[in-house]
Design an enzyme around this catalytic site. Sequence first.
Site, PDB file in Angstrom:
ATOM      1  N   ASP A  10       1.007  -1.027   0.034  1.00  0.00           N
ATOM      2  CA  ASP A  10      -0.250   0.054   0.224  1.00  0.00           C
ATOM      3  C   ASP A  10       0.889   1.195  -0.170  1.00  0.00           C
ATOM      4  O   ASP A  10       1.767   1.463   0.887  1.00  0.00           O
ATOM      5  CB  ASP A  10      -0.765   0.059   1.118  1.00  0.00           C
ATOM      6  CG  ASP A  10      -1.832   1.294   1.380  1.00  0.00           C
ATOM      7  OD1 ASP A  10      -2.639   1.093   2.293  1.00  0.00           O
ATOM      8  OD2 ASP A  10      -1.725   2.296   0.662  1.00  0.00           O
ATOM      9  N   ILE A  11       0.776   1.995  -0.984  1.00  0.00           N
ATOM     10  CA  ILE A  11       1.665   3.151  -1.390  1.00  0.00           C
ATOM     11  C   ILE A  11       1.660   4.221   0.002  1.00  0.00           C
ATOM     12  O   ILE A  11       2.607   4.890   0.290  1.00  0.00           O
ATOM     13  CB  ILE A  11       1.479   3.760  -2.654  1.00  0.00           C
ATOM     14  CG1 ILE A  11       2.579   4.665  -3.069  1.00  0.00           C
ATOM     15  CG2 ILE A  11       0.196   4.866  -2.563  1.00  0.00           C
ATOM     16  CD1 ILE A  11       2.673   5.288  -4.387  1.00  0.00           C
ATOM     17  N   ASN A  24      -6.827  12.728 -11.073  1.00  0.00           N
ATOM     18  CA  ASN A  24      -7.535  13.233 -12.210  1.00  0.00           C
ATOM     19  C   ASN A  24      -7.384  14.776 -12.362  1.00  0.00           C
ATOM     20  O   ASN A  24      -6.875  15.465 -11.314  1.00  0.00           O
ATOM     21  CB  ASN A  24      -9.135  13.012 -12.260  1.00  0.00           C
ATOM     22  CG  ASN A  24      -9.688  13.459 -10.936  1.00  0.00           C
ATOM     23  OD1 ASN A  24      -9.811  14.462 -10.909  1.00  0.00           O
ATOM     24  ND2 ASN A  24     -10.196  12.434 -10.160  1.00  0.00           N
ATOM     25  N   GLY A  32      -9.496   4.204  -6.105  1.00  0.00           N
ATOM     26  CA  GLY A  32      -8.132   3.838  -6.207  1.00  0.00           C
ATOM     27  C   GLY A  32      -7.153   4.296  -5.279  1.00  0.00           C
ATOM     28  O   GLY A  32      -7.482   4.544  -4.242  1.00  0.00           O
ATOM     29  N   VAL A  33      -5.972   4.508  -6.164  1.00  0.00           N
ATOM     30  CA  VAL A  33      -4.616   4.896  -5.214  1.00  0.00           C
ATOM     31  C   VAL A  33      -5.096   6.388  -4.654  1.00  0.00           C
ATOM     32  O   VAL A  33      -4.744   6.810  -3.684  1.00  0.00           O
ATOM     33  CB  VAL A  33      -3.290   4.588  -5.908  1.00  0.00           C
ATOM     34  CG1 VAL A  33      -3.239   5.551  -6.882  1.00  0.00           C
ATOM     35  CG2 VAL A  33      -2.279   4.822  -5.009  1.00  0.00           C
ATOM     36  N   ASP A  34      -5.724   7.004  -5.509  1.00  0.00           N
ATOM     37  CA  ASP A  34      -5.833   8.458  -5.273  1.00  0.00           C
ATOM     38  C   ASP A  34      -6.926   8.421  -3.935  1.00  0.00           C
ATOM     39  O   ASP A  34      -6.503   9.450  -3.087  1.00  0.00           O
ATOM     40  CB  ASP A  34      -6.630   9.245  -6.283  1.00  0.00           C
ATOM     41  CG  ASP A  34      -6.461  10.787  -6.344  1.00  0.00           C
ATOM     42  OD1 ASP A  34      -7.292  11.476  -7.011  1.00  0.00           O
ATOM     43  OD2 ASP A  34      -5.413  11.129  -5.983  1.00  0.00           O
ATOM     44  N   THR A 120      -3.265   2.111 -14.547  1.00  0.00           N
ATOM     45  CA  THR A 120      -3.678   0.895 -15.078  1.00  0.00           C
ATOM     46  C   THR A 120      -4.776   0.202 -14.244  1.00  0.00           C
ATOM     47  O   THR A 120      -5.157  -0.924 -14.548  1.00  0.00           O
ATOM     48  CB  THR A 120      -2.462  -0.191 -14.536  1.00  0.00           C
ATOM     49  OG1 THR A 120      -2.281   0.030 -13.223  1.00  0.00           O
ATOM     50  CG2 THR A 120      -1.175   0.281 -15.267  1.00  0.00           C
ATOM     51  N   GLY A 121      -5.451   1.200 -13.670  1.00  0.00           N
ATOM     52  CA  GLY A 121      -6.584   0.736 -12.802  1.00  0.00           C
ATOM     53  C   GLY A 121      -7.816   1.395 -13.621  1.00  0.00           C
ATOM     54  O   GLY A 121      -8.209   0.840 -14.761  1.00  0.00           O
TER      55      GLY A 121
HETATM   56  N1  APR Z   1      -1.266   1.657  -2.917  1.00  0.00           N
HETATM   57  C1  APR Z   1      -0.734   1.306  -4.118  1.00  0.00           C
HETATM   58  N2  APR Z   1      -1.330   1.277  -5.349  1.00  0.00           N
HETATM   59  C2  APR Z   1      -2.662   1.228  -5.436  1.00  0.00           C
HETATM   60  C3  APR Z   1      -3.227   1.426  -4.206  1.00  0.00           C
HETATM   61  C4  APR Z   1      -2.814   1.680  -2.891  1.00  0.00           C
HETATM   62  N3  APR Z   1      -3.108   1.952  -1.596  1.00  0.00           N
HETATM   63  N4  APR Z   1      -4.703   1.538  -4.611  1.00  0.00           N
HETATM   64  C5  APR Z   1      -4.788   1.207  -5.715  1.00  0.00           C
HETATM   65  N5  APR Z   1      -3.804   0.902  -6.275  1.00  0.00           N
HETATM   66  C6  APR Z   1      -3.175   0.461  -7.633  1.00  0.00           C
HETATM   67  C7  APR Z   1      -4.380  -0.073  -8.302  1.00  0.00           C
HETATM   68  O1  APR Z   1      -4.444  -1.483  -8.283  1.00  0.00           O
HETATM   69  C8  APR Z   1      -3.758  -0.072  -9.744  1.00  0.00           C
HETATM   70  O2  APR Z   1      -2.728  -0.685 -10.028  1.00  0.00           O
HETATM   71  O3  APR Z   1      -2.968   1.588  -8.244  1.00  0.00           O
HETATM   72  C9  APR Z   1      -3.083   1.611  -9.958  1.00  0.00           C
HETATM   73  C10 APR Z   1      -3.727   2.632 -10.516  1.00  0.00           C
HETATM   74  O4  APR Z   1      -5.105   2.309 -10.438  1.00  0.00           O
HETATM   75  P1  APR Z   1      -6.127   3.662 -10.198  1.00  0.00           P
HETATM   76  O5  APR Z   1      -6.064   4.075  -8.837  1.00  0.00           O
HETATM   77  O6  APR Z   1      -7.403   3.257 -10.727  1.00  0.00           O
HETATM   78  O7  APR Z   1      -5.447   5.014 -11.114  1.00  0.00           O
HETATM   79  P2  APR Z   1      -5.771   5.358 -12.569  1.00  0.00           P
HETATM   80  O8  APR Z   1      -6.035   4.005 -13.290  1.00  0.00           O
HETATM   81  O9  APR Z   1      -4.717   6.137 -12.950  1.00  0.00           O
HETATM   82  O10 APR Z   1      -7.170   6.014 -12.481  1.00  0.00           O
HETATM   83  C11 APR Z   1      -7.174   7.341 -12.158  1.00  0.00           C
HETATM   84  O11 APR Z   1      -9.074   6.903 -11.014  1.00  0.00           O
HETATM   85  O12 APR Z   1      -9.285   7.028  -8.562  1.00  0.00           O
HETATM   86  C12 APR Z   1      -9.231   7.838  -9.790  1.00  0.00           C
HETATM   87  O13 APR Z   1      -9.278  10.155  -9.219  1.00  0.00           O
HETATM   88  C13 APR Z   1      -8.573   9.034  -9.887  1.00  0.00           C
HETATM   89  O14 APR Z   1      -9.724   9.628 -11.814  1.00  0.00           O
HETATM   90  C14 APR Z   1      -8.564   9.137 -11.549  1.00  0.00           C
HETATM   91  C15 APR Z   1      -8.569   7.721 -11.777  1.00  0.00           C
END
Ligand code: APR
Length: 167
Positions: A10-11, A24, A32-34, A120-121
């Site tokens: 977990d980052i 975004n 997600g990670v954000d 990638t999410g």
């Molecule tokens: N720690 C590390 N990596 C994580 C965590 C975490 N706590 N939570 C999710 N991830 C990983 C996901 O599994 C994926 O591999 O982060 C990667 C990116 O996925 P997303 O968070 O969905 O980001 P992205 O694909 O860039 O989409 C961005 O999603 O959350 C919204 O506000 C964000 O609109 C933006 C979009």
Amino acid sequence: MPVIEVVLGDITREDVDAIVTAANESLLGGGGVDGAIHRAAGPRLAQAGAALAPCAAGDAVATPAFDLNPPVRHVIHTVGPVWEGGDYGEADILTSCYRRSLEVADEVGAHRVAFPAIATGVYGFPPARAATIAISTIRATPTDVEHVRLVAFDDETYDLLTAAAQA
Ligand code: APR
């Protein structure tokens, strides 16, 4: 060229100077990670982001890390490409995310930086191609960052990043 380490976890628990979030353009947070980083950093992160928004895809901006535990002092917000099949410059935008995030890390003096697998999410970028772009861009970008940790949240991403780093 920074040392690159691939880790699974977990980052928000990383022991680095700056963590990169996959944001975004509003910089208000999301899922997600954000979402995880905004929950850990507290509401001031979205307030600081709103003051800098909009952030264009491929660009990056830094804010303080607020409630994130030390030594994390900065959050670097970068906006990845939404995957639309690969013919709309998505690879170039993702390349720019990694490059601009390192440039911003240099601007704030961060020497240890953690990245998620940007785009990638929710944004749907194919993870194998994204891993290759991450490794090659970090290796090609002149930076004072000494240590980059690529934080995978699942085993598949961990394996892809590891393979890309060993290629
Ligand atoms: N720690 C590390 N990596 C994580 C965590 C975490 N706590 N939570 C999710 N991830 C990983 C996901 O599994 C994926 O591999 O982060 C990667 C990116 O996925 P997303 O968070 O969905 O980001 P992205 O694909 O860039 O989409 C961005 O999603 O959350 C919204 O506000 C964000 O609109 C933006 C979009």
